[in-house]
Design a protein around this motif. Sequence first.
Motif, PDB file in Angstrom:
ATOM      1  N   GLY A 177       0.787  -1.229   0.000  1.00 17.50           N
ATOM      2  CA  GLY A 177       0.000   0.000   0.000  1.00 17.50           C
ATOM      3  C   GLY A 177       0.818   1.277   0.000  1.00 17.50           C
ATOM      4  N   ARG A 178       2.135   1.150   0.180  1.00 18.97           N
ATOM      5  CA  ARG A 178       2.962   2.364   0.241  1.00 18.97           C
ATOM      6  C   ARG A 178       3.941   2.465  -0.925  1.00 18.97           C
ATOM      7  N   GLU A 179       4.408   1.300  -1.421  1.00 20.97           N
ATOM      8  CA  GLU A 179       5.384   1.290  -2.511  1.00 20.97           C
ATOM      9  C   GLU A 179       4.908   0.328  -3.602  1.00 20.97           C
ATOM     10  N   GLU A 180       5.134   0.716  -4.843  1.00 16.33           N
ATOM     11  CA  GLU A 180       4.859  -0.190  -5.952  1.00 16.33           C
ATOM     12  C   GLU A 180       6.175  -0.826  -6.369  1.00 16.33           C
ATOM     13  N   ILE A 181       6.337  -2.076  -5.996  1.00 16.81           N
ATOM     14  CA  ILE A 181       7.614  -2.740  -6.241  1.00 16.81           C
ATOM     15  C   ILE A 181       7.515  -3.676  -7.442  1.00 16.81           C
ATOM     16  N   PRO A 182       8.645  -3.942  -8.095  1.00 17.67           N
ATOM     17  CA  PRO A 182       8.646  -4.849  -9.252  1.00 17.67           C
ATOM     18  C   PRO A 182       8.170  -6.244  -8.858  1.00 17.67           C
ATOM     19  N   SER A 183       7.608  -6.956  -9.799  1.00 25.17           N
ATOM     20  CA  SER A 183       7.083  -8.294  -9.533  1.00 25.17           C
ATOM     21  C   SER A 183       8.219  -9.297  -9.358  1.00 25.17           C
ATOM     22  N   ILE A 184       7.895 -10.411  -8.716  1.00 28.53           N
ATOM     23  CA  ILE A 184       8.881 -11.478  -8.551  1.00 28.53           C
ATOM     24  C   ILE A 184       9.245 -12.064  -9.916  1.00 28.53           C
ATOM     25  N   GLY A 185       8.302 -12.054 -10.846  1.00 28.57           N
ATOM     26  CA  GLY A 185       8.579 -12.562 -12.191  1.00 28.57           C
ATOM     27  C   GLY A 185       9.653 -11.750 -12.896  1.00 28.57           C
ATOM     28  N   ARG A 186       9.620 -10.448 -12.710  1.00 31.80           N
ATOM     29  CA  ARG A 186      10.629  -9.566 -13.311  1.00 31.80           C
ATOM     30  C   ARG A 186      12.013  -9.879 -12.744  1.00 31.80           C
ATOM     31  N   LEU A 187      12.076 -10.053 -11.425  1.00 34.73           N
ATOM     32  CA  LEU A 187      13.353 -10.352 -10.784  1.00 34.73           C
ATOM     33  C   LEU A 187      13.877 -11.722 -11.194  1.00 34.73           C
ATOM     34  N   GLU A 188      12.981 -12.686 -11.339  1.00 38.11           N
ATOM     35  CA  GLU A 188      13.407 -14.018 -11.775  1.00 38.11           C
ATOM     36  C   GLU A 188      13.943 -13.982 -13.204  1.00 38.11           C
ATOM     37  N   ALA A 189      13.322 -13.187 -14.057  1.00 36.06           N
ATOM     38  CA  ALA A 189      13.814 -13.050 -15.433  1.00 36.06           C
ATOM     39  C   ALA A 189      15.205 -12.436 -15.450  1.00 36.06           C
ATOM     40  N   GLN A 190      15.432 -11.474 -14.593  1.00 38.32           N
ATOM     41  CA  GLN A 190      16.757 -10.863 -14.507  1.00 38.32           C
ATOM     42  C   GLN A 190      17.790 -11.851 -13.972  1.00 38.32           C
ATOM     43  N   LEU A 191      17.370 -12.691 -13.028  1.00 37.62           N
ATOM     44  CA  LEU A 191      18.280 -13.712 -12.514  1.00 37.62           C
ATOM     45  C   LEU A 191      18.690 -14.670 -13.623  1.00 37.62           C
ATOM     46  N   LYS A 192      17.741 -15.079 -14.456  1.00 31.95           N
ATOM     47  CA  LYS A 192      18.068 -15.978 -15.560  1.00 31.95           C
ATOM     48  C   LYS A 192      19.062 -15.326 -16.522  1.00 31.95           C
ATOM     49  N   ALA A 193      18.898 -14.032 -16.753  1.00 34.00           N
ATOM     50  CA  ALA A 193      19.835 -13.324 -17.631  1.00 34.00           C
ATOM     51  C   ALA A 193      21.240 -13.336 -17.034  1.00 34.00           C
TER      52      ALA A 193
END
Length: 341
Positions: A177-193
Amino acid sequence: MQMDRNVLRGLQAIDSLLLKELKSCRAKEYNFLPRETGLRMMESASTENHSGVSAKCRDTRVEELWGLTSFFGYSTQTFVQAVNFLDRFLTVMKVQPKHLPCIGVCCLDIAAKMVEEANNVSPTHELIRISQSKFTVSDLRRMEKIISEKLSVEPEAVTALTFLRLYYPTFTFLSAGREEIPSIGRLEAQLKACLCRLVFSKAKPSVLALSLIAQEFEALQSITLSKIVQQFQRHLKIGDSELLHWKELVAKCMTDYCSSECNKPDNKKLVWIVSRRTAQNLQANHFSVPGLPTIHEGIWDERESEDSGEDMSCGEDSPCGSPGSDGEGTYFPSAYLHRKK
């Protein structure tokens, strides 16, 4: 300041639920790290002398594993675990480059059988066929035995993905409710990269996962999120210089992968290799629409029906049967395009 105190109190309130597991994983992560000496040998190996697997050769193979993972619909965990098996095996065994395709596909097959539901695991012969490899199922089975003997092949390997999924709920809970944070899917895609580059195999999984989060959240300029990162640093004893080092490497990797010049593995087509004769037939027939014989009313001839049913199937040699059309996928979610699940 009141918000910061609430954040700290919130993190302390979930210590008993989370920190014990984090510290347990932190203690076990060393058991699943590739050997540093082996990583250095790959970095120094040349792609021309064929004396060993080079970093470039390894990275290319990991990119191909990513493409296979996307094609078969396997999870991020399957891919990450397969890369972990591959790196650990390459750093304890002297491997000739010609054996790398078999090793890579074998690692993916082992990981898929551990992670995926049984009915979602592709048959081994199909995995070999789609990867366009020249080895046989029996070759893969022999390699599987060797890898299992040399490694501690456990279904619960501690990887960067393990820590990423442990860290992330804390950020969503304390910033709700206070911050709009990136999704876990986005972070997982970056990890794969990142895993497509050998240098990140040197990072401790706990540090790499926190570096991904810290790098991604830095652009948000959120005091709340920064405090949570610092708390994880303190509890897991991750130094500022170590976190900064890997955060900068992650940022560089993301910049490179977002460039138009980057050949993204998840966006590559799987292409069938066909003979010259087949290719000529395809070129002659692909753009032509075959004429169908007229069926006269009241005079149905079964033989004519059978003759008119020319081979229109989308088989292996047909361009519409190429797995590339199904295997394509975008690379990053949200701002990096849309993530293929």
